[in-house]
Design a protein around this motif. Structure first.
Motif, short mmCIF file in Angstrom:
data_model
loop_
_atom_site.label_atom_id
_atom_site.label_comp_id
_atom_site.label_asym_id
_atom_site.label_seq_id
_atom_site.Cartn_x
_atom_site.Cartn_y
_atom_site.Cartn_z
N ALA A 100 -3.12 7.81 -3.26
CA ALA A 100 -3.28 8.76 -4.34
C ALA A 100 -3.57 8.10 -5.68
O ALA A 100 -3.74 8.79 -6.68
N LYS A 101 -3.64 6.75 -5.69
CA LYS A 101 -3.92 6.07 -6.96
C LYS A 101 -4.62 4.75 -6.68
O LYS A 101 -4.51 4.18 -5.57
N VAL A 102 -5.35 4.25 -7.67
CA VAL A 102 -6.02 2.97 -7.53
C VAL A 102 -5.04 1.86 -7.90
O VAL A 102 -4.09 2.07 -8.66
N THR A 103 -5.29 0.69 -7.37
CA THR A 103 -4.45 -0.47 -7.68
C THR A 103 -5.16 -1.35 -8.70
O THR A 103 -6.38 -1.22 -8.90
N PRO A 104 -4.44 -2.25 -9.36
CA PRO A 104 -5.10 -3.18 -10.30
C PRO A 104 -6.22 -3.99 -9.66
O PRO A 104 -7.24 -4.27 -10.29
N ILE A 105 -6.04 -4.36 -8.38
CA ILE A 105 -7.09 -5.12 -7.69
C ILE A 105 -8.35 -4.26 -7.53
O ILE A 105 -9.48 -4.75 -7.70
N ASP A 106 -8.18 -2.97 -7.22
CA ASP A 106 -9.33 -2.08 -7.10
C ASP A 106 -10.10 -2.00 -8.41
O ASP A 106 -11.34 -2.06 -8.44
N VAL A 107 -9.36 -1.87 -9.51
CA VAL A 107 -9.99 -1.79 -10.83
C VAL A 107 -10.72 -3.10 -11.15
O VAL A 107 -11.84 -3.10 -11.67
N MET A 108 -10.09 -4.23 -10.81
CA MET A 108 -10.72 -5.52 -11.07
C MET A 108 -12.02 -5.67 -10.28
O MET A 108 -13.05 -6.13 -10.80
N LEU A 109 -11.99 -5.28 -8.99
CA LEU A 109 -13.19 -5.39 -8.16
C LEU A 109 -14.29 -4.46 -8.66
O LEU A 109 -15.48 -4.81 -8.65
N ALA A 110 -13.92 -3.26 -9.12
CA ALA A 110 -14.91 -2.34 -9.69
C ALA A 110 -15.52 -2.94 -10.95
O ALA A 110 -16.74 -2.85 -11.18
N ALA A 111 -14.69 -3.58 -11.78
CA ALA A 111 -15.18 -4.20 -13.01
C ALA A 111 -16.11 -5.37 -12.70
O ALA A 111 -17.15 -5.55 -13.35
N LEU A 112 -15.76 -6.19 -11.70
CA LEU A 112 -16.62 -7.30 -11.31
C LEU A 112 -17.96 -6.79 -10.76
O LEU A 112 -19.01 -7.41 -10.98
N SER A 113 -17.92 -5.67 -10.06
CA SER A 113 -19.16 -5.07 -9.55
C SER A 113 -20.06 -4.66 -10.70
O SER A 113 -21.28 -4.88 -10.68
N PHE A 114 -19.45 -4.05 -11.71
CA PHE A 114 -20.21 -3.64 -12.89
C PHE A 114 -20.78 -4.87 -13.60
O PHE A 114 -21.95 -4.88 -14.00
N PHE A 115 -19.98 -5.92 -13.70
CA PHE A 115 -20.44 -7.15 -14.35
C PHE A 115 -21.63 -7.76 -13.60
O PHE A 115 -22.63 -8.16 -14.21
N ALA A 116 -21.55 -7.82 -12.27
CA ALA A 116 -22.63 -8.42 -11.48
C ALA A 116 -23.92 -7.63 -11.63
O ALA A 116 -25.02 -8.20 -11.74
N GLY A 117 -23.80 -6.28 -11.68
CA GLY A 117 -24.98 -5.45 -11.86
C GLY A 117 -25.61 -5.64 -13.22
O GLY A 117 -26.84 -5.79 -13.35
N VAL A 118 -24.79 -5.67 -14.26
CA VAL A 118 -25.29 -5.87 -15.62
C VAL A 118 -25.90 -7.26 -15.76
O VAL A 118 -26.94 -7.43 -16.41
N TYR A 119 -25.28 -8.25 -15.14
CA TYR A 119 -25.79 -9.61 -15.22
C TYR A 119 -27.20 -9.70 -14.66
O TYR A 119 -28.10 -10.30 -15.29
N LEU A 120 -27.42 -9.12 -13.49
CA LEU A 120 -28.74 -9.20 -12.88
C LEU A 120 -29.78 -8.48 -13.73
O LEU A 120 -30.90 -8.97 -13.91
N MET A 121 -29.40 -7.32 -14.28
CA MET A 121 -30.32 -6.59 -15.14
C MET A 121 -30.67 -7.41 -16.38
O MET A 121 -31.81 -7.39 -16.86
N THR A 122 -29.72 -8.19 -16.89
CA THR A 122 -29.92 -8.98 -18.11
C THR A 122 -30.82 -10.17 -17.87
O THR A 122 -31.70 -10.48 -18.69
N ILE A 123 -30.64 -10.86 -16.74
CA ILE A 123 -31.38 -12.11 -16.52
C ILE A 123 -32.68 -11.91 -15.74
O ILE A 123 -33.47 -12.85 -15.62
N TYR A 124 -32.91 -10.71 -15.22
CA TYR A 124 -34.03 -10.55 -14.29
C TYR A 124 -35.38 -10.86 -14.94
O TYR A 124 -36.20 -11.57 -14.35
N ASP A 125 -35.63 -10.33 -16.14
CA ASP A 125 -36.92 -10.56 -16.79
C ASP A 125 -37.14 -12.05 -17.07
O ASP A 125 -38.23 -12.59 -16.85
N ASP A 126 -36.09 -12.73 -17.56
CA ASP A 126 -36.20 -14.17 -17.82
C ASP A 126 -36.44 -14.92 -16.52
O ASP A 126 -37.21 -15.89 -16.47
N LEU A 127 -35.77 -14.49 -15.46
CA LEU A 127 -35.95 -15.14 -14.16
C LEU A 127 -37.38 -14.99 -13.67
O LEU A 127 -37.99 -15.94 -13.14
#
Length: 664
Positions: A100-127
């Motif tokens: 019935a609730k998320v755990t801190p690990i779930d929130v951390m993994l969701a945040a890392l997923s968001f970071f990885a997506g933003v990272y690829l969007m940021t570096i893609y043109d330079d790449l």
């Protein structure tokens, strides 16, 4: 023969089926057999957060469908980021995790997923400007994303697919240690991560690309159709058309499951939802529990092959083959009709054999009134077919049809979609797409390793060596491969893997590429029925209160005639409208296939016009096999055999013997 049994149901059961009033057992069975259904059910602020994320995801896809999709990796990266965040918030890590609730690990993994997506969007043109030269940080983030995808897939689809992905990665890393044809020079971990993360041949490959465009929009289209009450209309229509015929509820299951399969590509979900009503109805008129469960499993599995909106794998097939989805949809019409003809025939003969009646006509809805009340809901289905045939891409066709669905719903007050209903459909569409998207993402490891190591070509060559270049034996081996893969993988993932490693063998034997991929696709779908792991059959068993394996084997028997459809398509490609053919050739192929399926069904059910003697069953079986094998003389022998048994039984019924009982 069992005594004729009268229906003992009341009008309330039929009304419950038509109005979709599911019992708590549906959710219980779904969560047991469908990993995707084991999500958390939030209330309060967390429910609103999930709704906002899901609605934002749907709006993003509608926006890109309307104005044009982004560059491939950008579109797929945003799609995957939404999916990963939803998975980590919705799906618990283990059975012991809070529900019935998320755990801190779930929130951390969701945040890392968001970071990885933003990272690829940021570096893609330079790449891209740097000609693909990557940094060490790119590899670190790529490795992180690979781990996130594997963990999210484990939560949303089960452990089997991530395990297979890891095996393929291991093959890429240590292939230099493998002797023989399957060995290769081996690749470093850095090279594998780069291939998976920074190219469109790994995680962000064709499969995820199709999920990020066509599949998501069609799932969203299905969510809007459901919000209009389309399922209630289909259920009512099925009752009106088939409910009163012999064994009526079983035919209602076939009819309703085929229709609903057009807007829901999940065999397990269809089985649980529709089966919660049809299985008790079938049992109430005299069908045995395991048979009732098997009927629903077979009917629901066929929904994935039913045009115009087929299962997600059909869209991936179109992309693999570089063909329009319209061509896939048209090619699927005859095989789908033959599959449901096989199911219908088996069920009809079983009803005649058991002396089962249909449901009381006074308790059934009127066909005319059903069409007058809700017939306008068919307009979106007709619209999407028309738009596809007109030449629009599936993306644009789905986008415009969603808008048409909203407009059409306002033609009648009882089907009108409110603003709240629109939000509900947007959220439901995104949540329904999560499982398919994760399967498409993690199967990118399989496709990526295959492209990196040429594993598909090697595996195909070994199938040909094992079969001695025999087409029939290669077909059997390919079918077995697809069925085995389907024991642990979702249909879409099963098709992608089998198409990668097995379809090339068929193509080398001059089977047209579309026919070869259809063959694999069909058996990926049919793996839902075949023991020892047959999720649609297990789900139906849970609804029927029967032995899972008894339901599984009965499902296989009921589906045997349908299992022959892919073989028919290979030997008569005109059934898929492939090759140079005329109207006479198509008509002949349809006639022989239809009669062959009916003959095989009669032989298996031991009933045509009456119980069959052993010689009659043998003649029917020989006739069916002859009709499957292409050729003028085999067709003549097959048709002659079936007609002879039919006339013989008709004569014996007209002139019954003075003593004894004909047949058995």
């Amino acid at each position: 023969m069992e005594q004729e049994k009268k229906p003992v149901i009341d009008k309330q059961q039929i009304d419950a089926f038509i109005n979709e009033e599911p019992s708590e057992k549906v959710d219980e069975v779904l969560r047991k057999y469908e990993v995707e259904a084991r999500y958390r059910k939030f209330t309060g602020p967390m429910a609103k957060i999930i709704a906002v994320i899901a609605i934002a995801m749907s709006l993003f896809h509608l926006y890109t469908a309307g104005i044009g999709v982004f560059e491939a990796i950008k579109q797929r990266s945003i799609h995957l980021t939404f999916v990963l965040v939803l998975v980590f918030l919705l799906y618990p890590a283990t059975s012991k995790s809070p529900k019935a609730k998320v755990t801190p690990i779930d929130v951390m993994l969701a945040a890392l997923s968001f970071f990885a997506g933003v990272y690829l969007m940021t570096i893609y043109d330079d790449l891209a400007n740097a000609g693909g030269v990557y940094t060490q940080m790119d590899i670190y983030v790529g490795g992180l994303l690979c781990l996130l995808v594997l963990e999210a897939a484990r939560r949303a689809t089960g452990k089997e697919l991530p395990i297979m992905a890891l095996l393929f990665v291991g093959y890429a890393l240590f292939g230099d240690l493998i002797p023989g044809q399957f060995g290769h020079r081996g690749y470093s971990l850095e090279r594998v991560i780069e291939h998976m993360f920074l190219t469109t041949e790994g995680i962000y490959g064709v499969a995820l690309g199709v999920s990020a465009t066509y599949i998501f929009l069609f799932i969203l289209f299905g969510a809007f159709l459901s919000e209009t009450g389309m399922a209630r209309f289909f259920n009512s229509l099925a009752m009106a058309v088939a409910g009163g015929s012999p064994g009526g509820p079983a035919k209602v299951a076939i009819f309703a499951s085929g229709l609903l399969g057009m807007i829901n590509g999940s065999a397990v979900a269809n089985t649980a939802t529709i089966g919660s009503f049809t299985i008790p109805l079938m049992k109430s008129i005299g069908y045995r529990p395991h048979f009732a469960g098997a009927v629903e499993a077979v009917a629901s599995t066929g929904g994935q092959i039913m045009p115009p909106v087929m299962g997600a794998a059909a869209f991936v097939m179109a992309e693999f083959l570089g063909m329009s989805y319209t061509a896939i949809m048209i090619a699927a019409v005859v095989p789908a009709a033959l599959y449901y003809l096989a199911c219908w025939t088996m069920i009809h003969l079983e009803a005649l054999k058991l002396g089962l009646e249909g449901l009381p006509k006074e308790q059934l809805p009127s066909f005319k009134n059903t069409l007058l009340k809700s017939g306008h809901l068919m307009l979106p289905i007709l619209a999407i077919v028309a738009l596809l045939l007109y030449g629009l891409t599936p993306l644009y066709a789905a986008f415009f049809t969603i808008l048409i669905t909203i407009v059409v719903s306002w033609l009648k007050p009882e089907t009108r979609i409110s603003f709240r209903g629109i939000l509900k459909a947007l959220e439901a569409g995104a949540r329904s797409a999560v499982g398919v998207a994760m399967a498409c993402a993690v199967v990118g490891f399989v496709v990526g390793v295959s492209s990196l190591t040429s594993l598909g070509l090697t595996f195909g060559a070994n199938i040909l060596d094992l079969s001695g270049n025999s087409l029939m034996l290669t077909l059997v081996l390919t079918a077995i491969t697809s069925l085995i893969l389907g024991m642990g993988l979702p249909t879409t993932a099963c098709y992608i893997v089998a198409a990668t490693i097995a379809a090339p063998a068929l193509i080398k034997l001059s089977v047209p590429p579309l026919v070869a991929h259809f063959f694999v696709f069909y058996f990926a779908c049919l793996s839902n029925l075949t023991p020892p792991v047959c999720l649609a059959a297990f789900t139906a068993a849970g609804m029927a209160g029967a032995s899972p394996y008894k339901v599984g084997w009965t499902s296989t028997r009921l589906g045997v005639a349908g299992f022959l459809v892919p073989f028919l398509a290979v030997y008569s490609p005109m059934l898929l409208l492939q090759g140079n053919f005329g109207a006479f050739e198509v008509g002949e192929a349809l006639l022989t296939a239809t009669v062959g399926i009916i003959a095989l069904s009669a032989a298996l059910e031991n009933w045509l016009l009456r119980g069959c003697t052993l010689p009659e069953r043998a003649v029917l079986l020989v006739g069916a096999l002859c009709l499957i094998i292409p050729g003028f003389w085999t067709d003549i022998i097959g048709l002659g055999s079936v007609i002879a048994v039919y006339l013989w039984q008709k004569r014996s019924l007209s002139n019954p013997p003075s003593t004894g009982i004909a047949g058995n």
